[in-house]
Scaffold this active site. Structure first.
Site, mmCIF file in Angstrom:
data_model
loop_
_atom_site.group_PDB
_atom_site.id
_atom_site.type_symbol
_atom_site.label_atom_id
_atom_site.label_comp_id
_atom_site.label_asym_id
_atom_site.label_seq_id
_atom_site.Cartn_x
_atom_site.Cartn_y
_atom_site.Cartn_z
ATOM 1 N N CYS A 1 0.799 -1.221 0.000
ATOM 2 C CA CYS A 1 0.000 0.000 0.000
ATOM 3 C C CYS A 1 0.836 1.278 0.000
ATOM 4 O O CYS A 1 0.282 2.372 -0.115
ATOM 5 C CB CYS A 1 -0.933 0.004 1.210
ATOM 6 N N HIS B 1 -2.876 8.112 5.877
ATOM 7 C CA HIS B 1 -3.118 6.826 5.213
ATOM 8 C C HIS B 1 -4.548 6.395 5.495
ATOM 9 O O HIS B 1 -5.258 5.976 4.589
ATOM 10 C CB HIS B 1 -2.121 5.777 5.703
ATOM 11 N N GLU C 1 -1.940 4.968 13.473
ATOM 12 C CA GLU C 1 -1.545 6.199 12.799
ATOM 13 C C GLU C 1 -1.915 7.419 13.632
ATOM 14 O O GLU C 1 -1.136 8.387 13.715
ATOM 15 C CB GLU C 1 -2.190 6.295 11.417
ATOM 16 N N LYS D 1 -9.694 8.078 1.763
ATOM 17 C CA LYS D 1 -10.208 6.744 1.445
ATOM 18 C C LYS D 1 -11.701 6.590 1.729
ATOM 19 O O LYS D 1 -12.309 5.627 1.265
ATOM 20 C CB LYS D 1 -9.403 5.686 2.182
ATOM 21 N N HIS E 1 -9.630 2.072 -0.911
ATOM 22 C CA HIS E 1 -8.197 1.805 -0.771
ATOM 23 C C HIS E 1 -7.683 1.133 -2.044
ATOM 24 O O HIS E 1 -7.930 -0.049 -2.281
ATOM 25 C CB HIS E 1 -7.948 0.909 0.438
ATOM 26 N N PHE F 1 1.245 -3.199 4.050
ATOM 27 C CA PHE F 1 1.470 -4.533 4.605
ATOM 28 C C PHE F 1 2.974 -4.836 4.539
ATOM 29 O O PHE F 1 3.647 -4.524 3.558
ATOM 30 C CB PHE F 1 0.711 -5.583 3.791
#
Length: 413
Positions: free
Chosen positions: A168, A308, A319, A338, A343, A401
């Protein structure tokens, strides 16, 4: 050489072109308007049967028309991920206007998490032969560098052509690597970004089985809800976004429109878990601090953070804790796009980089869509309505990831 001397010696990096293909629109202005409106693009999937997959919705790019960019023969030789990327990159180069850099001084850097997964999945083994049935172009269509190759061939770019795969964070890492090519003098102009087209039955089922996706099948439009108390996972998306990065002196010499400067790059690894971030967001915090140091900025100088913000319970909390750790008493306005775009995995960081550049130029912070009740554990200033933004640098975070982290900072000239 001191860090300050090193910054002063390196070339400055200008953003001179933007191009997108997203579920929220195929032009930066369309994307921006959707972000301002907080208009979710999640819909039920109609391109394949979702029965038994657990989740039946996603954020898809509607009616992709490549006729103005590719001949039918060229399009047939490219997976959808490359088609999306070729269109977005071409728009970014067109937006940048006529360039003077020789072809040998131009470069391409692309990012993707899955590569040509639609093509790959289309030839799974059958029961009769025990193997797949690939065509003669199967390999060049599925390889991760196919998009970088397609862009360099189409535009006759003769400098470095690279591909990045960090899940990502791929799109953000691609843009960061492009900036480094400009900074160190390897290239005068780089087209960089990310693309993803991984809305397939297998990928959807795989993400569902690892517990990453929202389960709101009855209300897809409200499924992606970053930093909301009731978030339950992300919404899978596809798309592409590219920027043109250019040596600032060269851009000014040709009287180019400059959207801003890519002034700060941050990188880190969590070295913690293959899918989950550390609960305190330590790796993300180090990444943001590295970007601030690279840009010679303090937290109080950042006008806005494009988070993110994936809408997963673990990521958003980690985060938020990282942002609070880095910014301390500074209540910097935070948004996740998002909630609108979903995503897009390897394209997400690039789409959000474009959103950050647009915020920088429009002097506005878009809302975080579907933020009904902010999670009280996410003790940061998550923006719920459009907010005016004072001139100042914008930070964009991307975390993938495997614990791959990237932070970009865009500053006004």
């Amino acid at each position: 050489m001191s860090a300050r001397a090193s910054r002063e010696a390196r070339a400055r990096v200008a953003v001179t072109g933007l191009g997108v293909r997203t579920p929220a629109g195929g032009h930066p202005k369309e994307l921006w308007n959707a972000l301002l409106a907080g208009r979710s693009t999640a819909r039920r999937i109609t391109s394949f049967d979702t029965e038994g997959l657990g989740v039946g919705f996603a954020c898809e790019v509607p009616e992709l028309d490549v006729e103005a960019y590719l001949t039918p023969k060229q399009a047939a030789r490219l997976d959808r991920v490359s088609q999306l990327g070729v269109c977005a990159a071409a728009d970014a180069l067109d937006d940048a206007g006529p360039v003077r850099a020789p072809a040998e001084r131009q470069a391409v850097v692309t990012g993707s998490g899955f590569g040509g997964v639609l093509t790959y999945e289309g030839v799974f083994r059958d029961a009769r032969t025990g193997r797949g049935n690939p065509g003669p172009l199967h390999v060049p269509m599925i390889m991760h560098n196919a998009l970088a190759a397609a862009i360099s061939i189409r535009h006759r770019i003769l400098g470095p052509s690279l591909s990045v795969a960090t899940a990502c964070a791929s799109g953000a890492h691609a843009i960061a690597e492009a900036a480094r090519l400009v900074r160190d003098g390897t290239a005068d102009l780089v087209v960089a970004g990310g693309a993803e087209a991984s809305i397939t039955p297998t990928v959807l089922l795989a993400f569902h089985r690892c517990g990453a996706l929202s389960q709101r099948n009855d209300a897809p439009e409200t499924a992606s809800r970053p930093f909301d108390r009731d978030r339950d996972g992300f919404v899978l998306a596809e798309g592409a976004a590219f920027v043109v990065l250019e040596n600032l002196e060269h851009a000014l010499a040709r009287d180019a429109r400059v959207y801003g400067e890519l002034s700060g790059l941050g990188f880190s690894s969590d070295a913690h878990h293959i899918t989950a971030p550390p609960e305190d967001g330590e790796g993300a915090a180090r990444c943001m601090r590295a970007a601030l140091a690279d840009a010679a900025l303090t937290p109080g100088e950042i006008a806005h953070v494009n988070a993110h913000g994936s809408s997963t319970p673990l990521n958003d909390l980690a985060e938020a804790r990282a942002i609070k750790e880095v910014f301390g008493p500074v209540r910097v306005p935070v948004t996740s796009t998002k909630g609108v775009t979903g995503h897009a995995i390897g394209a997400a960081g690039a789409i959000e980089a474009v959103a950050a550049v647009l915020a920088l130029n429009e002097l506005a912070v878009p809302p975080t869509a579907n933020l009904g009740e902010p999670d009280p554990r996410c003790d940061i200033d998550v923006v719920a309505e459009v907010r005016p933004m004072p001139p100042g640098p914008v930070m964009s975070n991307s975390f993938g990831f495997g614990g791959h982290n990237a932070t970009l900072i865009f500053s006004p000239l």
